[in-house]
Design an enzyme around this catalytic site. Structure first.
Site, PDB file in Angstrom:
ATOM      1  N   LYS A  66      44.989  48.641  30.830  1.00 13.60           N
ATOM      2  CA  LYS A  66      44.522  47.893  32.001  1.00 13.60           C
ATOM      3  C   LYS A  66      45.231  46.551  32.193  1.00 13.60           C
ATOM      4  CE  LYS A  66      39.833  49.699  32.632  1.00 13.60           C
ATOM      5  NZ  LYS A  66      38.418  49.306  32.826  1.00 13.60           N
ATOM      6  N   ASP A 102      36.161  47.810  39.044  1.00  9.41           N
ATOM      7  CA  ASP A 102      35.044  47.796  38.093  1.00  9.41           C
ATOM      8  C   ASP A 102      33.904  46.902  38.575  1.00  9.41           C
ATOM      9  OD1 ASP A 102      35.943  49.586  36.157  1.00  9.41           O
ATOM     10  OD2 ASP A 102      37.070  48.060  35.083  1.00  9.41           O
TER      11      ASP A 102
END
Length: 277
Positions: A66, A102
């Site tokens: 990420k 997210d």
């Protein structure tokens, strides 16, 4: 020829995303296919070049890529850049553009399960890792005014707050102080791995002083109900696990790739079936 989508990570065999997204493609009659790609961190640069070369339409990014993927993409969305992590990549023309869904996935799930307007909620986030950062920054963008953070190491939490470009009033607490003043909070968000299978009996701290009017979220979804949520429920608080966040962040990615909103209920049903719930 089917449009190709996927998820990259290491490991990746446990991912529930392929079944969730492929089911959505089928239900919406979209000619697409979602594939899991296990990519060793050493191979990430060449893998991203390969993704672009084969014309992939979009992909998700999970641990441990990420953060390291940021320098390999053509452009980064401002929120993802501020968070310092990408979990969704979209092909826009000949560019691969990174986003982070997210935090907004968390907010969408929160609004769906609890209340539409959370701006005035006194919030406590437990943890200061990647998920906490995405949630903290996204709540700040949403206009939530008071968000405190508790973490075992105050320095990491302070760095998270200091680097946030969005206005928010925040106190950094240790775990003991957070437990002591717990009745002040109407929204409690547990973002650490404490209580995750197989250590299902662990909780970050005592909830004895939790207000029964609070809403408590644990972003873990294995088990579906952590010991932390069980304790909160006993006190009378409303509770929510991490399934909603996982499904909504996936739905945001799906819409960015296709321009079509998927069926959230069906996506959640698929994930719950995979988890045995």
């Amino acid at each position: 020829m089917k449009r190709l989508f996927g998820v990259i990570g290491d490991p990746i065999s446990h991912s529930m995303s392929p079944m969730m997204h492929n089911n959505a493609f089928e239900n919406l009659q979209i000619d697409g296919y979602y594939h899991p790609f296990q990519i060793n961190p050493i191979d990430l640069p060449i893998a991203i070049k390969g993704m672009k070369a084969i014309g992939i339409s979009g992909f998700n990014v999970t641990i441990p890529h990420k953060t390291s993927i940021l320098s390999l993409l053509d452009r980064i969305d401002p929120l993802a850049k501020a968070i310092g992590a990408v979990n969704t990549v979209v092909r826009e023309g000949n560019e691969l553009v990174g986003y982070n869904s997210d935090g907004f996935g968390f907010i969408q799930a929160l609004k769906e399960r609890w209340k539409k307007n959370v701006a005035n909620e006194k919030t406590l986030i437990i943890g200061a890792g990647g998920a906490a950062k995405a949630i903290y920054y996204s709540l700040a963008v949403e206009g939530v005014k008071y968000i405190d953070i508790c973490n075992r190491t105050k320095e990491r939490a302070q760095a998270l707050v200091d680097n946030c470009p969005f206005p928010c009033e925040t106190n950094i607490l240790n775990l003991a102080d957070a437990s002591e003043y717990l009745n002040e909070y109407t929204l409690l968000i547990q973002t650490t791995s404490i209580g995750m299978s197989p250590n299902i009996h662990e909780i970050p701290f005592s909830l004895d002083k939790l207000s029964p009017k609070a809403h408590v979220v644990d972003i873990i979804y294995n088990p579906l109900e952590t010991a932390f949520l069980m304790e909160a429920k006993k006190i009378g608080a409303t509770t929510q696990n991490g399934i909603g966040m996982f499904v909504h962040q996936g739905a945001i990615a799906f819409e960015k790739w296709t321009g079509i909103k998927p069926d959230i209920v069906q996506m959640e049903t698929i994930v719950l079936k995979q988890l045995g719930g």
